[in-house]
Design a protein around this motif. Structure first.
Motif, PDB file in Angstrom:
ATOM      1  N   ASP A  92       0.844  -1.189   0.000  1.00  0.00           N
ATOM      2  CA  ASP A  92       0.000   0.000   0.000  1.00  0.00           C
ATOM      3  C   ASP A  92       0.882   1.243   0.000  1.00  0.00           C
ATOM      4  N   LEU A  93       0.979   1.909  -1.150  1.00  0.00           N
ATOM      5  CA  LEU A  93       1.837   3.079  -1.280  1.00  0.00           C
ATOM      6  C   LEU A  93       1.405   4.219  -0.370  1.00  0.00           C
ATOM      7  N   ASP A  94       0.101   4.410  -0.213  1.00  0.00           N
ATOM      8  CA  ASP A  94      -0.395   5.488   0.659  1.00  0.00           C
ATOM      9  C   ASP A  94       0.025   5.258   2.111  1.00  0.00           C
ATOM     10  N   ALA A  95       0.014   3.997   2.557  1.00  0.00           N
ATOM     11  CA  ALA A  95       0.420   3.687   3.928  1.00  0.00           C
ATOM     12  C   ALA A  95       1.903   3.990   4.137  1.00  0.00           C
ATOM     13  N   ILE A  96       2.716   3.701   3.130  1.00  0.00           N
ATOM     14  CA  ILE A  96       4.148   4.003   3.230  1.00  0.00           C
ATOM     15  C   ILE A  96       4.368   5.507   3.301  1.00  0.00           C
ATOM     16  N   THR A  97       3.695   6.239   2.430  1.00  0.00           N
ATOM     17  CA  THR A  97       3.859   7.699   2.415  1.00  0.00           C
ATOM     18  C   THR A  97       3.436   8.311   3.741  1.00  0.00           C
ATOM     19  N   GLU A  98       2.361   7.815   4.316  1.00  0.00           N
ATOM     20  CA  GLU A  98       1.906   8.316   5.618  1.00  0.00           C
ATOM     21  C   GLU A  98       2.950   8.049   6.705  1.00  0.00           C
ATOM     22  N   GLN A  99       3.562   6.869   6.672  1.00  0.00           N
ATOM     23  CA  GLN A  99       4.543   6.524   7.688  1.00  0.00           C
ATOM     24  C   GLN A  99       5.822   7.350   7.532  1.00  0.00           C
ATOM     25  N   VAL A 100       6.265   7.531   6.304  1.00  0.00           N
ATOM     26  CA  VAL A 100       7.462   8.333   6.061  1.00  0.00           C
ATOM     27  C   VAL A 100       7.203   9.794   6.430  1.00  0.00           C
ATOM     28  N   THR A 101       6.021  10.280   6.136  1.00  0.00           N
ATOM     29  CA  THR A 101       5.649  11.653   6.484  1.00  0.00           C
ATOM     30  C   THR A 101       5.685  11.868   7.997  1.00  0.00           C
ATOM     31  N   SER A 102       5.318  10.844   8.767  1.00  0.00           N
ATOM     32  CA  SER A 102       5.361  10.928  10.232  1.00  0.00           C
ATOM     33  C   SER A 102       6.769  10.753  10.781  1.00  0.00           C
ATOM     34  N   THR A 103       7.648  10.183   9.976  1.00  0.00           N
ATOM     35  CA  THR A 103       9.013   9.883  10.418  1.00  0.00           C
ATOM     36  C   THR A 103       9.974  11.035  10.203  1.00  0.00           C
ATOM     37  N   HIS A 104       9.948  11.613   9.011  1.00  0.00           N
ATOM     38  CA  HIS A 104      10.988  12.558   8.589  1.00  0.00           C
ATOM     39  C   HIS A 104      11.170  13.755   9.527  1.00  0.00           C
ATOM     40  N   PRO A 105      10.105  14.410  10.001  1.00  0.00           N
ATOM     41  CA  PRO A 105      10.321  15.593  10.849  1.00  0.00           C
ATOM     42  C   PRO A 105      11.014  15.294  12.174  1.00  0.00           C
ATOM     43  N   ALA A 106      10.952  14.054  12.645  1.00  0.00           N
ATOM     44  CA  ALA A 106      11.550  13.716  13.946  1.00  0.00           C
ATOM     45  C   ALA A 106      13.042  13.432  13.853  1.00  0.00           C
ATOM     46  N   LEU A 107      13.519  13.071  12.684  1.00  0.00           N
ATOM     47  CA  LEU A 107      14.885  12.552  12.588  1.00  0.00           C
ATOM     48  C   LEU A 107      15.966  13.542  13.031  1.00  0.00           C
ATOM     49  N   PRO A 108      15.830  14.858  12.815  1.00  0.00           N
ATOM     50  CA  PRO A 108      16.875  15.775  13.307  1.00  0.00           C
ATOM     51  C   PRO A 108      17.003  15.793  14.822  1.00  0.00           C
ATOM     52  N   PHE A 109      15.963  15.327  15.532  1.00  0.00           N
ATOM     53  CA  PHE A 109      15.965  15.411  17.001  1.00  0.00           C
ATOM     54  C   PHE A 109      16.351  14.081  17.662  1.00  0.00           C
ATOM     55  N   LEU A 110      16.616  13.073  16.868  1.00  0.00           N
ATOM     56  CA  LEU A 110      16.941  11.755  17.404  1.00  0.00           C
ATOM     57  C   LEU A 110      18.423  11.468  17.296  1.00  0.00           C
ATOM     58  N   ARG A 111      18.921  10.696  18.241  1.00  0.00           N
ATOM     59  CA  ARG A 111      20.276  10.160  18.159  1.00  0.00           C
ATOM     60  C   ARG A 111      20.195   8.639  18.256  1.00  0.00           C
ATOM     61  N   HIS A 112      21.093   7.994  17.571  1.00  0.00           N
ATOM     62  CA  HIS A 112      21.172   6.529  17.584  1.00  0.00           C
ATOM     63  C   HIS A 112      22.488   6.179  18.276  1.00  0.00           C
ATOM     64  N   VAL A 113      22.394   5.485  19.393  1.00  0.00           N
ATOM     65  CA  VAL A 113      23.587   5.245  20.203  1.00  0.00           C
ATOM     66  C   VAL A 113      23.733   3.755  20.525  1.00  0.00           C
ATOM     67  N   ILE A 114      24.961   3.361  20.782  1.00  0.00           N
ATOM     68  CA  ILE A 114      25.270   2.037  21.330  1.00  0.00           C
ATOM     69  C   ILE A 114      25.829   2.257  22.727  1.00  0.00           C
ATOM     70  N   LEU A 115      25.206   1.612  23.709  1.00  0.00           N
ATOM     71  CA  LEU A 115      25.688   1.708  25.088  1.00  0.00           C
ATOM     72  C   LEU A 115      26.367   0.387  25.460  1.00  0.00           C
ATOM     73  N   TYR A 116      27.599   0.488  25.953  1.00  0.00           N
ATOM     74  CA  TYR A 116      28.327  -0.692  26.428  1.00  0.00           C
ATOM     75  C   TYR A 116      28.363  -0.647  27.954  1.00  0.00           C
ATOM     76  N   VAL A 117      27.815  -1.669  28.560  1.00  0.00           N
ATOM     77  CA  VAL A 117      27.551  -1.689  29.997  1.00  0.00           C
ATOM     78  C   VAL A 117      28.153  -2.948  30.592  1.00  0.00           C
ATOM     79  N   ARG A 118      28.653  -2.838  31.817  1.00  0.00           N
ATOM     80  CA  ARG A 118      29.215  -3.995  32.526  1.00  0.00           C
ATOM     81  C   ARG A 118      28.350  -4.326  33.741  1.00  0.00           C
ATOM     82  N   THR A 119      28.275  -5.620  34.038  1.00  0.00           N
ATOM     83  CA  THR A 119      27.572  -6.044  35.250  1.00  0.00           C
ATOM     84  C   THR A 119      28.502  -5.922  36.448  1.00  0.00           C
TER      85      THR A 119
END
Length: 290
Positions: A263-290
């Motif tokens: 469903d192309l319309d469903a994809i467009t709706e999801q991408v439209t909801s995604t794009h404005p948030a991306l400048p405010f997000l960070r993707h991180v890897i946390l390395y933690v010890r027990t």
């Protein structure tokens, strides 16, 4: 949305059912989502939306873990939220870990088991909840969670559960999205809309993660920000997609996707909801010890 509703939506999303499944069907045409479900990792000269970006994130995390251990051969490792087994099998094949994967979605575990047979490596995969791990105390020397924590609302409960099955002095590697402590209301609304579009839990902050780590008697080592290699690359794709969508996607593209029940319309709706948030997000890897 209740916990049961969230669980149902996540299971549907990754079982090619429900309104969130369309974009994954589209990703299937370009990415190895039969094995990998993460955001991916690409350097500037590498393609991100075609090829091996998702495998490269597993490679990055695997190399980081290996650099932090004296040896990896035969070391027990649990992959929490293992998806379809791509990262888990990579860790076994490339580093010699003795691996177990657990995931909430039965379809993902079915795919992971099929991928295990094709990869010709030893691995165990089970259906289960990250907040109720069916393993004994200290069962694993290493635990990983590769882009599965965004779907887990209770970070403290998740980390406490992972800590309980990790042996003393063990290593935990978690990759997740985080948001800044302070955002404008407009930015916060954009981040919330992004989370809802992908059936994610509310996006945590780094400070919330630090508090959850401390409350679980864990010790934070390194936080590695990989946003430039993941979110920033994905944002270029969402910008391109929306630019094309605004001019009207060619009928040929529509016909092509219809062949795959996408469903192309469903994809467009999801991408439209995604794009404005991306400048405010960070993707991180946390390395933690027990």
């Amino acid at each position: 949305m209740t916990g049961d509703d969230s669980r149902t939506r996540i299971v549907d999303q990754f079982s090619s059912q429900g309104e969130r499944a369309a974009i994954w069907k589209a990703f299937d045409l370009f990415l190895p989502t039969d094995q990998f479900l993460n955001v991916g990792y690409s350097k500037p000269y590498q393609p991100h939306f075609v090829g091996s970006s998702q495998r490269r994130l597993a490679e990055r995390i695997g190399s980081d873990i290996a650099a932090r251990l004296e040896s990896t051969a035969g070391v027990s490792l649990l992959d929490v939220g293992c998806g379809r087994g791509g990262p888990t099998l990579h860790l076994a094949a490339e580093h010699g870990f003795e691996v177990t994967g657990i995931d909430l979605v039965p379809y993902n575990i079915l795919m992971a088991r099929q991928n295990t047979a094709e990869a010709n490596v030893d691995a165990q995969f089970v259906v289960g909840d990250a907040l109720q791990l069916p393993f004994g105390r200290g069962s694993f020397a290493v635990c990983t969670a590769v882009d599965s924590p965004p779907y887990i609302p209770n970070k403290r409960g998740f980390l406490a559960e992972v800590a309980s099955v990790t042996s003393e002095g063990g290593l935990i590697a978690v990759s997740d999205f985080i948001q800044p402590e302070s955002l404008s209301q407009e930015a916060r609304d954009a981040v919330d809309a992004f989370a809802d579009a992908w059936d994610l839990a509310p996006i945590a902050t780094l400070e919330q993660y630090k508090r959850a780590i401390a409350a679980s008697d864990l010790h934070l080592g390194t936080v590695v920000d990989i946003s430039a290699n993941s979110i920033a690359r994905f944002r270029k794709w969402t910008a391109l997609y929306l630019s094309i969508a605004r001019t009207g996607l060619p009928n040929l593209a529509n016909q092509f996707l219809t062949q795959y029940s996408i469903d192309l319309d469903a994809i467009t709706e999801q991408v439209t909801s995604t794009h404005p948030a991306l400048p405010f997000l960070r993707h991180v890897i946390l390395y933690v010890r027990t």
